[in-house]
Design an enzyme around this catalytic site. Structure first.
Site, short mmCIF file in Angstrom:
data_model
loop_
_atom_site.label_atom_id
_atom_site.label_comp_id
_atom_site.label_asym_id
_atom_site.label_seq_id
_atom_site.Cartn_x
_atom_site.Cartn_y
_atom_site.Cartn_z
N HIS A 285 -7.00 -6.57 -0.88
CA HIS A 285 -6.00 -5.51 -0.70
C HIS A 285 -4.91 -5.87 0.30
CE1 HIS A 285 -4.35 -1.51 -0.78
NE2 HIS A 285 -4.54 -1.37 0.53
N ASP B 134 0.86 -1.18 0.00
CA ASP B 134 0.00 0.00 0.00
C ASP B 134 0.90 1.24 0.00
OD1 ASP B 134 -2.96 1.00 0.51
OD2 ASP B 134 -1.79 1.98 2.06
#
Length: 335
Positions: free
Chosen positions: A296, A101
């Site tokens: 994610h 991320d």
């Protein structure tokens, strides 16, 4: 299984909390938003078992690391500077740097700005893209409107008030709502709603996250709030200005890219085109790996596969770095 230990080191003149395991060549593991060192708990032990010194810091503004007060204290130069200083503080000359991320953005830029310190770079979820020709915030407004979530984060205090109203509930919705089994969504805050309205109000955690895991995050963010992490987003415009000398620059060190097929960052993209674009911007890219049914939270959702990929990538850079050279040994660390 290798033991995870904790200490505080001085890096870039600030206190940095690190979790670490093992002894050997250094592998740095950089988390994103809203995470902690804890996101790498599986990889710390797996890399240590494979013969590496694995270190996961709480990044600037998070957890037990210092939280500078000003928005301008969180530019990409500050974040890369923290990594550079941490490599030295840990007594290493070079490292493999992996990030997820926002941590991927820092990892890519560390490799871009200081390739002399980086043996190899691993980006998870966020692919490397060269500096765009236009400022990012106006481009986001044109593409998604004013309520795109990164633009929503630009307003100091707004996202903080929403997220801190019920910290465990906020994190539950965010982790579950962007997991591999969650439905697809458009990351645009609905009219009359808030950021958390992007995600279902579920009470069920995904299988990769326990109530105990959630409590680690909730306790940390209850103590610190979310401003430190949100301030990374508030420097998107400043980062574009600061990186003007790096316009069209490519990452030249050996690299690996990992993401979940259901990650909202890459969901819907043509995988062949994604790989082609990455290879143009990262000529040393070894492989693009997209994990089926993964969302994610790559290294938490698929810990064995990610650990194995990290071990094999680090070992491929220099056979002397790889103590075991074993795919199975990394998997055994999670059994």
């Amino acid at each position: 299984m290798a033991e995870i230990t904790h200490r505080t080191v001085r890096a870039a003149g600030r206190r940095v909390h690190v979790a670490e395991a093992g002894d050997g060549p250094l592998v740095l593991l950089l988390h994103g938003f809203p995470e902690l060192w804890y996101s790498w708990r599986h990889q710390l032990t797996g890399l240590a078992e494979a013969g590496y010194h694995a270190v996961a810091p709480d990044m600037r503004g998070y957890g037990r690391t210092e939280i500078p007060p000003e928005v301008g204290d969180y530019t990409i130069h500050h974040l890369v500077g923290d990594v550079v200083a941490l490599i030295g503080a840990l007594g290493a000359e070079r490292a493999v740097v992996a990030g997820h991320d926002w941590g991927a953005q820092v990892a890519w830029h560390t490799a871009l700005m200081r390739p002399d310190l980086v043996d190899g770079v691993v980006g998870m979820s966020i692919p490397y893209r060269p500096r765009p020709g236009l400022p990012p915030l106006p481009a986001m407004r044109r593409a998604y409107g004013e309520r795109f979530y990164m633009l929503w984060f630009q307003q100091p205090g707004v996202a903080e008030r929403e997220l801190t109203r019920d910290v465990p509930g906020s994190l539950r919705r965010l982790f579950a709502g962007t997991s591999g089994t969650a439905p697809a969504f458009e990351p645009v805050v609905p009219q009359g709603g808030g950021f958390l309205d992007l995600y279902p109000g579920t009470t069920a955690l995904p299988g990769w996250l326990t109530e105990g895991d959630l409590a680690v995050y909730a306790d940390a963010f209850t103590a610190t709030g979310f401003t430190g992490g949100l301030n990374w987003y508030r420097n998107l415009g400043a980062n574009w200005e600061l990186t003007a000398p790096l316009n069209r620059a490519r990452v030249t060190v050996p690299a690996l890219y990992l993401a979940g097929e259901n990650d909202f960052v890459v969901r819907g993209l043509d995988h062949g085109r994604l790989d082609d674009e990455l290879r143009r911007a990262v000529p040393g890219l070894r492989e693009t790996v997209l994990l089926p049914d993964c969302g994610h939270w790559t290294q938490q959702e698929r810990p064995a596969e990610v650990t194995s990929a990290l071990v094999d990538f680090a070992g491929s850079l220099d056979p002397r770095r790889h103590r075991t050279n074993s795919f199975d040994r990394a998997k055994e660390a999670h059994s």
